[in-house]
Write a protein that holds these residues in place. Structure first.
Motif, PDB file in Angstrom:
ATOM      1  N   THR A   1       0.840  -1.206   0.000  1.00 22.92           N
ATOM      2  CA  THR A   1       0.000   0.000   0.000  1.00 22.92           C
ATOM      3  C   THR A   1       0.871   1.250   0.000  1.00 22.92           C
ATOM      4  O   THR A   1       2.081   1.179   0.221  1.00 22.92           O
ATOM      5  CB  THR A   1      -0.898   0.052   1.254  1.00 22.92           C
ATOM      6  OG1 THR A   1      -0.128   0.557   2.359  1.00 22.92           O
ATOM      7  CG2 THR A   1      -1.471  -1.317   1.610  1.00 22.92           C
ATOM      8  N   GLY A   2       0.236   2.382  -0.198  1.00 24.14           N
ATOM      9  CA  GLY A   2       0.919   3.662  -0.041  1.00 24.14           C
ATOM     10  C   GLY A   2       1.588   4.144  -1.311  1.00 24.14           C
ATOM     11  O   GLY A   2       1.359   3.621  -2.409  1.00 24.14           O
TER      12      GLY A   2
ATOM     13  N   ARG B   1       3.157   1.747  -3.989  1.00 20.29           N
ATOM     14  CA  ARG B   1       2.329   0.669  -4.559  1.00 20.29           C
ATOM     15  C   ARG B   1       2.331   0.763  -6.080  1.00 20.29           C
ATOM     16  O   ARG B   1       2.063   1.817  -6.657  1.00 20.29           O
ATOM     17  CB  ARG B   1       0.901   0.795  -4.029  1.00 20.29           C
ATOM     18  CG  ARG B   1      -0.080  -0.202  -4.604  1.00 20.29           C
ATOM     19  CD  ARG B   1      -1.477   0.038  -3.983  1.00 20.29           C
ATOM     20  NE  ARG B   1      -2.535  -0.673  -4.698  1.00 20.29           N
ATOM     21  CZ  ARG B   1      -2.891  -1.934  -4.465  1.00 20.29           C
ATOM     22  NH1 ARG B   1      -2.258  -2.633  -3.534  1.00 20.29           N
ATOM     23  NH2 ARG B   1      -3.861  -2.489  -5.145  1.00 20.29           N
TER      24      ARG B   1
ATOM     25  N   TYR C   1       9.831  -2.945   4.970  1.00 22.19           N
ATOM     26  CA  TYR C   1       8.724  -2.030   5.287  1.00 22.19           C
ATOM     27  C   TYR C   1       8.134  -2.333   6.670  1.00 22.19           C
ATOM     28  O   TYR C   1       8.491  -3.323   7.311  1.00 22.19           O
ATOM     29  CB  TYR C   1       7.628  -2.164   4.223  1.00 22.19           C
ATOM     30  CG  TYR C   1       8.105  -1.782   2.836  1.00 22.19           C
ATOM     31  CD1 TYR C   1       8.281  -0.441   2.495  1.00 22.19           C
ATOM     32  CD2 TYR C   1       8.410  -2.756   1.876  1.00 22.19           C
ATOM     33  CE1 TYR C   1       8.730  -0.075   1.234  1.00 22.19           C
ATOM     34  CE2 TYR C   1       8.852  -2.396   0.616  1.00 22.19           C
ATOM     35  CZ  TYR C   1       9.021  -1.057   0.298  1.00 22.19           C
ATOM     36  OH  TYR C   1       9.479  -0.706  -0.949  1.00 22.19           O
TER      37      TYR C   1
ATOM     38  N   ARG D   1       3.179  -1.073   4.518  1.00 20.73           N
ATOM     39  CA  ARG D   1       2.907   0.365   4.512  1.00 20.73           C
ATOM     40  C   ARG D   1       4.126   1.113   3.999  1.00 20.73           C
ATOM     41  O   ARG D   1       4.996   1.552   4.779  1.00 20.73           O
ATOM     42  CB  ARG D   1       2.544   0.826   5.922  1.00 20.73           C
ATOM     43  CG  ARG D   1       1.264   0.222   6.485  1.00 20.73           C
ATOM     44  CD  ARG D   1       0.072   0.601   5.641  1.00 20.73           C
ATOM     45  NE  ARG D   1      -1.213   0.353   6.318  1.00 20.73           N
ATOM     46  CZ  ARG D   1      -2.395   0.498   5.721  1.00 20.73           C
ATOM     47  NH1 ARG D   1      -2.463   0.881   4.447  1.00 20.73           N
ATOM     48  NH2 ARG D   1      -3.496   0.270   6.387  1.00 20.73           N
ATOM     49  N   THR D   2       4.175   1.293   2.666  1.00 23.94           N
ATOM     50  CA  THR D   2       5.382   1.927   2.104  1.00 23.94           C
ATOM     51  C   THR D   2       5.510   3.389   2.513  1.00 23.94           C
ATOM     52  O   THR D   2       6.599   3.958   2.431  1.00 23.94           O
ATOM     53  CB  THR D   2       5.406   1.831   0.568  1.00 23.94           C
ATOM     54  OG1 THR D   2       4.369   2.652   0.015  1.00 23.94           O
ATOM     55  CG2 THR D   2       5.258   0.401   0.092  1.00 23.94           C
ATOM     56  N   ALA D   3       4.420   4.005   2.969  1.00 19.75           N
ATOM     57  CA  ALA D   3       4.498   5.418   3.364  1.00 19.75           C
ATOM     58  C   ALA D   3       5.507   5.626   4.484  1.00 19.75           C
ATOM     59  O   ALA D   3       6.039   6.725   4.653  1.00 19.75           O
ATOM     60  CB  ALA D   3       3.119   5.916   3.806  1.00 19.75           C
TER      61      ALA D   3
ATOM     62  N   SER E   1       0.925  11.251   9.691  1.00 22.35           N
ATOM     63  CA  SER E   1      -0.157  10.862   8.773  1.00 22.35           C
ATOM     64  C   SER E   1      -0.830  12.081   8.156  1.00 22.35           C
ATOM     65  O   SER E   1      -0.926  13.146   8.784  1.00 22.35           O
ATOM     66  CB  SER E   1      -1.201  10.028   9.524  1.00 22.35           C
ATOM     67  OG  SER E   1      -1.846  10.808  10.523  1.00 22.35           O
TER      68      SER E   1
ATOM     69  N   ASP F   1      -6.844   3.155   7.615  1.00 26.16           N
ATOM     70  CA  ASP F   1      -5.822   3.423   6.607  1.00 26.16           C
ATOM     71  C   ASP F   1      -5.030   4.696   6.880  1.00 26.16           C
ATOM     72  O   ASP F   1      -4.507   5.329   5.960  1.00 26.16           O
ATOM     73  CB  ASP F   1      -6.459   3.441   5.211  1.00 26.16           C
ATOM     74  CG  ASP F   1      -6.742   2.012   4.736  1.00 26.16           C
ATOM     75  OD1 ASP F   1      -5.891   1.128   4.982  1.00 26.16           O
ATOM     76  OD2 ASP F   1      -7.817   1.775   4.171  1.00 26.16           O
TER      77      ASP F   1
ATOM     78  N   GLU G   1      -1.605   4.823   5.413  1.00 28.65           N
ATOM     79  CA  GLU G   1      -1.537   4.695   3.950  1.00 28.65           C
ATOM     80  C   GLU G   1      -0.742   5.856   3.338  1.00 28.65           C
ATOM     81  O   GLU G   1       0.052   5.654   2.419  1.00 28.65           O
ATOM     82  CB  GLU G   1      -2.959   4.686   3.389  1.00 28.65           C
ATOM     83  CG  GLU G   1      -3.053   4.581   1.886  1.00 28.65           C
ATOM     84  CD  GLU G   1      -3.213   3.149   1.422  1.00 28.65           C
ATOM     85  OE1 GLU G   1      -3.622   2.316   2.238  1.00 28.65           O
ATOM     86  OE2 GLU G   1      -2.909   2.888   0.257  1.00 28.65           O
ATOM     87  N   ASN G   2      -0.969   7.059   3.847  1.00 30.32           N
ATOM     88  CA  ASN G   2      -0.313   8.232   3.276  1.00 30.32           C
ATOM     89  C   ASN G   2       0.086   9.207   4.380  1.00 30.32           C
ATOM     90  O   ASN G   2      -0.647   9.379   5.358  1.00 30.32           O
ATOM     91  CB  ASN G   2      -1.247   8.960   2.297  1.00 30.32           C
ATOM     92  CG  ASN G   2      -1.412   8.185   1.003  1.00 30.32           C
ATOM     93  OD1 ASN G   2      -0.465   8.005   0.247  1.00 30.32           O
ATOM     94  ND2 ASN G   2      -2.621   7.684   0.766  1.00 30.32           N
TER      95      ASN G   2
ATOM     96  N   ARG H   1      10.145   6.504  -0.916  1.00 32.20           N
ATOM     97  CA  ARG H   1       9.711   5.445  -0.004  1.00 32.20           C
ATOM     98  C   ARG H   1      10.448   4.132  -0.250  1.00 32.20           C
ATOM     99  O   ARG H   1      10.491   3.277   0.623  1.00 32.20           O
ATOM    100  CB  ARG H   1       8.211   5.203  -0.145  1.00 32.20           C
ATOM    101  CG  ARG H   1       7.275   6.207   0.489  1.00 32.20           C
ATOM    102  CD  ARG H   1       7.890   7.315   1.247  1.00 32.20           C
ATOM    103  NE  ARG H   1       6.928   8.027   2.075  1.00 32.20           N
ATOM    104  CZ  ARG H   1       6.473   9.239   1.808  1.00 32.20           C
ATOM    105  NH1 ARG H   1       6.901   9.910   0.747  1.00 32.20           N
ATOM    106  NH2 ARG H   1       5.609   9.813   2.628  1.00 32.20           N
TER     107      ARG H   1
END
Ligand code: FEO
Ligand code: CA
Ligand code: CA
Length: 639
Positions: free
Chosen positions: A218-219, A222, A314, A330-332, A369, A381, A384-385, A418
Motif C-alpha cells: 500500500t501507499g 504501490r 517495510y 505500509r510503504t508510506a 499521517s 488506513d 496509507e499516506n 519510499r
C-alpha cells in the motif's frame, strides 16, 4: 546453488555480515573527520563529559540525568530490589517476583500440531503449525474477554534450528520450508490458568504469518516499477514478511511488524551477478546469511528476480483479531532496516510514528499521517499516506525533522523516496546515528526516547552510503562500545512539530574498568551497568524498561556486566536499576503487559546462540527462544 556464507554466520552480526558481503565505500575525507573528533575531545578536557553537568540546557524543561544517590535521596519509584549481574543459564528476577515460560519456538499452536521434536527440531510441516523462532517485539490485545498476543519471529540461528544436520545448515527443500515458516509473526490467544499463562491451542484467533503469507503493498510506492517482478507484475502484492524485529501497535487495534535485516535472505546463483548501488546501500549482496532460501524459492535469487528485495524493508500492518485479513505493507513509512514503530497521536490528531533504522551510521525517522485519528472513526488506513521526515541533530542540543520530499532529496517521486529511503535521507544531510534501535514515547508527557545501541564504526568508517560518522551530538564517543539513550522533547508539546530539544538520558559504560567517557554517565554505577540498550518500553507509571542485546563476555570492557538483561529507569530522577538477567547468550527483547497489568511479558531471544545454553528446559535440551511471563508473588500490578 547460490553461495551462502556457510561457516561462522551464527558468530557474526548482521552488520558484520553486510560489511563483508557488501563492502562499504572507501572514505576519502575520513581522516579529517577523525581529526575533528579528536580536537573536540581535547577541547572538552581529555574526555567527554556526560550527564547533567555536561549539558547547558536552554529554556526548555528537559530533565537531565541525576546520580543514583540523588535519586535515592529523593525516594525511588522503582519498587524492587536490584538483581546482581550473573552468567547463569536461567532467568533471574528480584525477590518477590516469579517467572514462567508462556510460549517457546516450536510449541504447537493448533490442536492438530505436532509436539516439538528435540531430535529433528521440527519439519517444514510442523513448523508451519508451531510458534516461530527468535521471538522479538510483541503486543497484547484484549478482545471480548480474550487475550491475543502478536509476536514477531525475527530470524533463526541456523546451527540451532538445523542442529539435526551435520552441516548445521539447511540441506534440502524441507529444511528451507522449516526456516521460512519459523520466521514472520505468531498470533496466539493466551490464557492465565492457576497463575500460569499458556497458549489456547483451539483458539480461532491463532495464526501463523510466515515468509510465504500473501500481503498487499500500500501507499506511495504501490505499483511502482521497482516493485514489479515476473511473478507479480503489478507491484501491488507480495509474499511474506521476515526478519521482523521490534513492533508497534496502533490506537485502532492493529499490530505493526517491522522488517529489519531483510537483505540477508537474498543470494545470486549467477556468480557474475553484481547488485546495483541502490541494493548495495541496503546490504543486498551475492551471498545470503546461511538461510539458502534461494535454493528452494527462486524469489530469493537476485540473478532471476532483482526487484524482489525492493518489496521488503517495510512496516507491515496486521489485524490480530481477523485471521483472514491480508497484512498490509505500509510503504508510506519508508524502506530501511526497521527496528520498531512507536505510534503516538499528536495534539492535532495526526498520527506520528517514530522509526529507527538499525545499522551503523543510519538514521532516525518520523512519519506524520495525512489523515487524523478519531475515536470510533474508521482509522484503518491512516498509515496509507503521510509525510516522512528524518532527524538532524546539532551540538547545541536542538534538532530538526527534515521532510523527505522530491525537492529536498532530488528524487523524482514520493514513491522513489519510499523505496530508496536511505538515499533520500543521505541527500538531506541527516545525522548518522549509533544504530537506532527501539523508540518509546513516555505516556502523559510529550517526550520520546531512542536506544542507540553501539557503533564500533563511529568516527572510524562512513555508513553504507558513504556518509561520514563524526563524533558529536547524540553520538559522542568514537568506536562506541556501550551505547546510549537519546531523548527529545518536541517544541510546543507537539509530536508533529518540526523542531525539538534533545539530551542523553544515559550513556552506558563500565565504571569499574574505565574512568573516562567509557565509564558512562553519572546514573551508571558498578551495580546497574550494562551495554547495548535495544528494546525499550514504558509502563503505565511512566517508568522505562530497557532491554539489552550486547556483549555478554563478562570480560574486558564488559567485565562485571554478565548476561544480557532488563533494567527499569525513572525518566524523572534518572535512576536505573537492574530488574532481570537473562540466560546465557540470549538477548532480552520485546515487552508487553497483560490487560490487568499484573503480568509483564518479555522475550528471551537466541539463548545459546554460540552453543552454551539449554534454556528454558535444561538438561541436554535444545535451547529455544521464549516468551516469558513475570508476576509479583503478591499479585499486585507490575507496571
Ligand atoms: Fe533486530 Fe536491531 O535488532
Ligand atoms: Ca533489536
Ligand atoms: Ca540489537
Amino acid at each position: 546453488m547460490p553461495d551462502t556464507i556457510r561457516s561462522s554466520s551464527d558468530d557474526i552480526s548482521f552488520d558484520d555480515f553486510d560489511e563483508i558481503n557488501s563492502p562499504r565505500p572507501t572514505a576519502t575525507d575520513f581522516d579529517a573527520v577523525v581529526d575533528r573528533a579528536l580536537s573536540r575531545r581535547r577541547f572538552l578536557g581529555g574526555g567527554i563529559a556526560f550527564g547533567a553537568s555536561a549539558f547547558v540546557m536552554g529554556t526548555t524543561a528537559l530533565t537531565p540525568a541525576r546520580t543514583s544517590a540523588d535519586a535515592s535521596a529523593a525516594g525511588s519509584r522503582l519498587g524492587f530490589d536490584a538483581v546482581a549481574a550473573n552468567g547463569l543459564d536461567t532467568i533471574t528476577v528480584p525477590d518477590g517476583f516469579s517467572w514462567h515460560v508462556v510460549a517457546r519456538w516450536g510449541d504447537p499452536m493448533f490442536p492438530d500440531a505436532a509436539a516439538f521434536d528435540q531430535a529433528s527440531r521440527g519439519t517444514g510441516a510442523s513448523q508451519e503449525r508451531a510458534f516461530g523462532d527468535n521471538n522479538d517485539g510483541m503486543a497484547m490485545f484484549a478482545h471480548q474477554g480474550r487475550t491475543i498476543l502478536a509476536v514477531n519471529n525475527e530470524y533463526t540461528n541456523r546451527a540451532i534450528i538445523h542442529g539435526n544436520r551435520a552441516s548445521l545448515l539447511p540441506e534440502n527443500a524441507d529444511d528451507v520450508r522449516k526456516g521460512k515458516a519459523a520466521h514472520g509473526v505468531s498470533v496466539v490467544e493466551v490464557i492465565e490458568r492457576d497463575g500460569f499463562w499458556q497458549i489456547v491451542q483451539d483458539s480461532p484467533f491463532n495464526r501463523r504469518i510466515t515468509a510465504d503469507t500473501p500481503m498487499d503493498i500500500t501507499g506511495p510506492a504501490r505499483g511502482h516499477d521497482l516493485l514489479k517482478t515476473a511473478a507479480e507484475p503489478s507491484g501491488t502484492r507480495s509474499l511474506g514478511t521476515w526478519n521482523n524485529c521490534g513492533n508497534g501497535r496502533t490506537p485502532w487495534g492493529t499490530y505493526l511488524a517491522c522488517e529489519e535485516n531483510f537483505n540477508a535472505y537474498f543470494s545470486a546463483s549467477d556468480p557474475t551477478y553484481t547488485p546495483s548501488d541502490a541494493l548495495g546501500r541496503y546490504g543486498v549482496g551475492r551471498k545470503d546469511w546461511g538461510y539458502a532460501w534461494a535454493t528452494a524459492d527462486e524469489r530469493f535469487d537476485l540473478s532471476k528476480h532483482p526487484n524482489e528485495p525492493n518489496r521488503a524493508g517495510y512496516i507491515v500492518e496486521i489485524d490480530p483479531l481477523d485471521p483472514t485479513s491480508v497484512p498490509k505493507k505500509r510503504t508510506a513509512l519508508g524502506r530501511f532496516k526497521h527496528e520498531n514503530a512507536e505510534v503516538v497521536v499528536a495534539a492535532n490528531g495526526h498520527v506520528v510514528v517514530y522509526l529507527g533504522d538499525d545499522e551503523r551510521g543510519e538514521f532516525l525517522y518520523r512519519f506524520v499521517s495525512d489523515g487524523k485519528y478519531a475515536l470510533g472513526a474508521d482509522n484503518r488506513d491512516l498509515l496509507e499516506n503521510g509525510r516522512l521526515y528524518v532527524a538532524r541533530f546539532t551540538d547545541d542540543m536542538r534538532g530538526e525533522w527534515v521532510e523527505l520530499t522530491p525537492a529536498a532529496t532530488g528524487m523524482a517521486t514520493d514513491a522513489e523516496i519510499r523505496i530508496h529511503t536511505r538515499q533520500a535521507a543521505s541527500a538531506v544531510g541527516a545525522t548518522t546515528m549509533d544504530r537506532p534501535e527501539w523508540v518509546a514515547a513516555i505516556p502523559h508527557r510529550i517526550e520520546a526516547y531512542c536506544c542507540l545501541t553501539n557503533n564500533r564504526n563511529r568516527g572510524i568508517k562512513p555508513n553504507a552510503g558513504g556518509d561520514p560518522t563524526p563524533v558529536g551530538g547524540p553520538n559522542p564517543r568514537a568506536a562506541n562500545l556501550y551505547g546510549q539513550i537519546v531523548r527529545w522533547v518536541p517544541d510546543d508539546g507537539d509530536h508533529a512539530a518540526d523542531h525539538f530539544d534533545w539530551d542523553l538520558f544515559v550513556t552506558a559504560g563500565n565504571p569499574t574498568v574505565h574512568d573516562d567517557a567509557q565509564a558512562g554517565s553519572t546514573n551508571v554505577t558498578a551495580e546497574n551497568m550494562f551495554n547495548s540498550p535495544d528494546g525499550l518500553g514504558f509502563d503505565s507509571r511512566g517508568l522505562m524498561w530497557i532491554q539489552t542485546d550486547g556483549n555478554y563476555s563478562d570480560a574486558g570492557d564488559f567485565a562485571g556486566q554478565g548476561n544480557n538483561q532488563m533494567l527499569v529507569a525513572d525518566p524523572v530522577s534518572g535512576e536505573i536499576r537492574r530488574f532481570l538477567v537473562g540466560p546465557r547468550q540470549c538477548e532480552i527483547t520485546g515487552i508487553t503487559f497483560a490487560p490487568d497489568r499484573r503480568t509483564v511479558f518479555i522475550g528471551v531471544q537466541h539463548p545459546g546462540e554460540k552453543g552454551d545454553s539449554h534454556f528454558p528446559d535444561g538438561g541436554q535440551s535444545v535451547p529455544r527462544s521464549a516468551v516469558v511471563a513475570i508476576r509479583r508473588d503478591d499479585g499486585k500490578p507490575v507496571g
